[in-house]
Design a protein around this motif. Structure first.
Motif, mmCIF file in Angstrom:
data_model
loop_
_atom_site.group_PDB
_atom_site.id
_atom_site.type_symbol
_atom_site.label_atom_id
_atom_site.label_comp_id
_atom_site.label_asym_id
_atom_site.label_seq_id
_atom_site.Cartn_x
_atom_site.Cartn_y
_atom_site.Cartn_z
ATOM 1 N N HIS A 52 39.792 36.433 43.414
ATOM 2 C CA HIS A 52 40.115 37.457 44.412
ATOM 3 C C HIS A 52 38.964 37.560 45.414
ATOM 4 O O HIS A 52 37.813 37.786 45.019
ATOM 5 N N LEU A 53 39.274 37.402 46.679
ATOM 6 C CA LEU A 53 38.293 37.524 47.750
ATOM 7 C C LEU A 53 38.571 38.782 48.566
ATOM 8 O O LEU A 53 39.731 39.103 48.823
ATOM 9 N N TYR A 54 37.515 39.459 48.973
ATOM 10 C CA TYR A 54 37.692 40.570 49.904
ATOM 11 C C TYR A 54 36.451 40.713 50.752
ATOM 12 O O TYR A 54 35.362 40.248 50.384
ATOM 13 N N ASP A 55 36.601 41.326 51.923
ATOM 14 C CA ASP A 55 35.490 41.565 52.833
ATOM 15 C C ASP A 55 34.785 42.865 52.485
ATOM 16 O O ASP A 55 35.438 43.895 52.291
ATOM 17 N N ARG A 56 33.463 42.820 52.448
ATOM 18 C CA ARG A 56 32.696 44.046 52.360
ATOM 19 C C ARG A 56 32.732 44.771 53.709
ATOM 20 O O ARG A 56 33.161 44.214 54.716
ATOM 21 N N ARG A 57 32.317 46.001 53.748
ATOM 22 C CA ARG A 57 32.505 46.852 54.931
ATOM 23 C C ARG A 57 31.888 46.259 56.200
ATOM 24 O O ARG A 57 30.861 45.601 56.160
ATOM 25 N N ASP A 74 29.389 50.581 48.212
ATOM 26 C CA ASP A 74 29.662 49.188 47.856
ATOM 27 C C ASP A 74 30.323 49.086 46.487
ATOM 28 O O ASP A 74 31.297 48.346 46.294
ATOM 29 N N VAL A 75 29.772 49.827 45.526
ATOM 30 C CA VAL A 75 30.289 49.764 44.155
ATOM 31 C C VAL A 75 31.688 50.378 44.083
ATOM 32 O O VAL A 75 32.568 49.865 43.380
ATOM 33 N N ALA A 76 31.920 51.449 44.826
ATOM 34 C CA ALA A 76 33.244 52.078 44.820
ATOM 35 C C ALA A 76 34.299 51.161 45.419
ATOM 36 O O ALA A 76 35.437 51.100 44.931
ATOM 37 N N ASP A 77 33.933 50.427 46.479
ATOM 38 C CA ASP A 77 34.884 49.475 47.057
ATOM 39 C C ASP A 77 35.210 48.365 46.055
ATOM 40 O O ASP A 77 36.372 47.967 45.905
ATOM 41 N N LEU A 78 34.189 47.868 45.375
ATOM 42 C CA LEU A 78 34.428 46.853 44.348
ATOM 43 C C LEU A 78 35.310 47.416 43.239
ATOM 44 O O LEU A 78 36.238 46.745 42.762
ATOM 45 N N ALA A 79 35.049 48.653 42.820
ATOM 46 C CA ALA A 79 35.859 49.276 41.770
ATOM 47 C C ALA A 79 37.317 49.352 42.191
ATOM 48 O O ALA A 79 38.221 49.138 41.375
ATOM 49 N N GLN A 89 35.711 40.561 35.924
ATOM 50 C CA GLN A 89 34.584 39.668 36.139
ATOM 51 C C GLN A 89 34.271 39.614 37.636
ATOM 52 O O GLN A 89 35.175 39.726 38.458
ATOM 53 N N VAL A 90 32.987 39.417 37.968
ATOM 54 C CA VAL A 90 32.612 39.284 39.369
ATOM 55 C C VAL A 90 31.647 38.114 39.537
ATOM 56 O O VAL A 90 30.878 37.779 38.630
ATOM 57 N N PHE A 91 31.708 37.525 40.725
ATOM 58 C CA PHE A 91 30.745 36.516 41.167
ATOM 59 C C PHE A 91 30.131 37.034 42.449
ATOM 60 O O PHE A 91 30.847 37.388 43.391
ATOM 61 N N GLY A 92 28.808 37.093 42.508
ATOM 62 C CA GLY A 92 28.135 37.579 43.698
ATOM 63 C C GLY A 92 27.102 36.593 44.201
ATOM 64 O O GLY A 92 26.312 36.050 43.435
ATOM 65 N N HIS A 93 27.120 36.363 45.509
ATOM 66 C CA HIS A 93 26.169 35.449 46.139
ATOM 67 C C HIS A 93 25.254 36.231 47.075
ATOM 68 O O HIS A 93 25.714 37.050 47.865
ATOM 69 N N SER A 94 23.953 35.995 46.976
ATOM 70 C CA SER A 94 22.965 36.600 47.858
ATOM 71 C C SER A 94 23.101 38.130 47.826
ATOM 72 O O SER A 94 23.012 38.731 46.763
ATOM 73 N N GLY A 95 23.368 38.773 48.974
ATOM 74 C CA GLY A 95 23.528 40.230 48.972
ATOM 75 C C GLY A 95 24.681 40.690 48.112
ATOM 76 O O GLY A 95 24.659 41.795 47.560
ATOM 77 N N GLY A 96 25.705 39.847 47.967
ATOM 78 C CA GLY A 96 26.801 40.168 47.059
ATOM 79 C C GLY A 96 26.358 40.171 45.615
ATOM 80 O O GLY A 96 26.920 40.893 44.774
ATOM 81 N N GLY A 97 25.330 39.379 45.303
ATOM 82 C CA GLY A 97 24.767 39.398 43.957
ATOM 83 C C GLY A 97 24.095 40.715 43.641
ATOM 84 O O GLY A 97 24.153 41.199 42.503
#
Length: 277
Positions: A52-57, A74-79, A89-97
């Motif tokens: 699942h892909l989505y854009d952060r704000r 950020d955490v509420a949007d992910l939730a 499960q989540v995968f985070g890269h750079s700031g997404g990490g």
């Protein structure tokens, strides 16, 4: 990809793109880019997982920035995306990490995989560049902003070893490329995201409360602080494990070669231990 819409806690809409089958995993993109830059990774992981892909704000597929955003936002949007998709499960890269790891302290995740996570551990890396970067962005000095940040965040890159004027000339040339123009469009999203990371500097023990299984990966060609921070967190997180991926630079998650994808696919596609979450 199949598209659907999640609803954020404050009523905004979040566009979610989904591909593949198997255990669900939500991908958190890095700073200055968007979900579209992870289609190769999603396609590769889709052989083992539902991705699942989505854009952060501040990106087209998510609510706009209003200046009040925090890590909790950020955490509420992910939730909201996790609830919408049923993924754990989540995968985070750079700031997404960074977002992924902060989420691990608050959400019932089963697994967290990060690559070159953009976080600060005991003052590593230095954010001395941040005020100059913020000022350049606010003035619309795109080449200066990107040069200042790149030289600080990726000091091992060839451009960081050039005299500043030469490095900025290279940046100006980059800004004329399609990728460069897209980065400029999203540049206003970067300063607040970087500032949140800087403000959460602290010891690795800040992350001891994560109960998920955690794979902390860094590239052998990335700045050395990524591997150092991953090793420190792996020692602090009960279910943490650190690895260094040979031949991989910071943008390896976007290129998504098979050798890069394999350890993440193995981790995210494996049975979950009874103690996870």
């Amino acid at each position: 990809m199949l598209e659907s819409t999640a609803r954020s806690a404050d009523g905004g809409t979040i566009l979610v793109s989904t591909v593949g089958s198997g255990p669900g995993v939500v991908v958190l993109h890095g700073g200055g880019i968007a979900a579209r830059d992870y289609h190769r990774l999603a396609a590769a992981l889709a052989e083992r997982c539902t991705v699942h892909l989505y854009d952060r704000r501040g990106r087209p597929g998510s609510p706009p920035l209003d200046g009040t955003e925090t890590v909790a936002t950020d955490v509420a949007d992910l939730a909201a995306v996790l609830e919408h998709t049923g993924a754990r499960q989540v995968f985070g890269h750079s700031g997404g990490g960074f977002v992924a790891l902060r989420a691990g302290l608050a959400l019932p995740l089963e697994r967290i995989a990060v690559y070159d996570p953009g976080l600060s551990v005991d003052g590593r890396p230095s954010f001395a560049f941040l005020e100059a970067f913020e000022e350049a962005v606010s003035r619309g000095q795109h080449a200066r902003a990107m040069t200042v940040m790149a030289r600080a965040v990726h000091p091992q890159d060839p451009g960081a070893k050039l005299p500043y004027a030469a490095a900025e000339l290279l940046t100006r040339a980059f800004l004329r490329t399609p990728i460069g123009r897209r980065f400029v469009e999203l540049l206003p999203t970067v300063p607040p995201e970087v500032r949140r990371i800087a403000e959460h500097d602290g010891p690795a023990s800040d992350y001891t409360g994560i109960t998920a299984e955690v794979l902390l990966a860094a590239g052998s060609r990335s700045s050395t602080y990524f591997a150092e921070n991953c090793a420190a967190l792996a020692a602090a997180i009960p279910g943490g494990r650190a690895v260094v991926l040979p031949g991989c630079s910071h943008n390896a998650a976007n290129i998504a070669r098979p050798s890069f994808v394999r350890p993440f696919a193995d981790f995210l596609g494996a049975p979950v231990s009874a103690t996870a979450g």
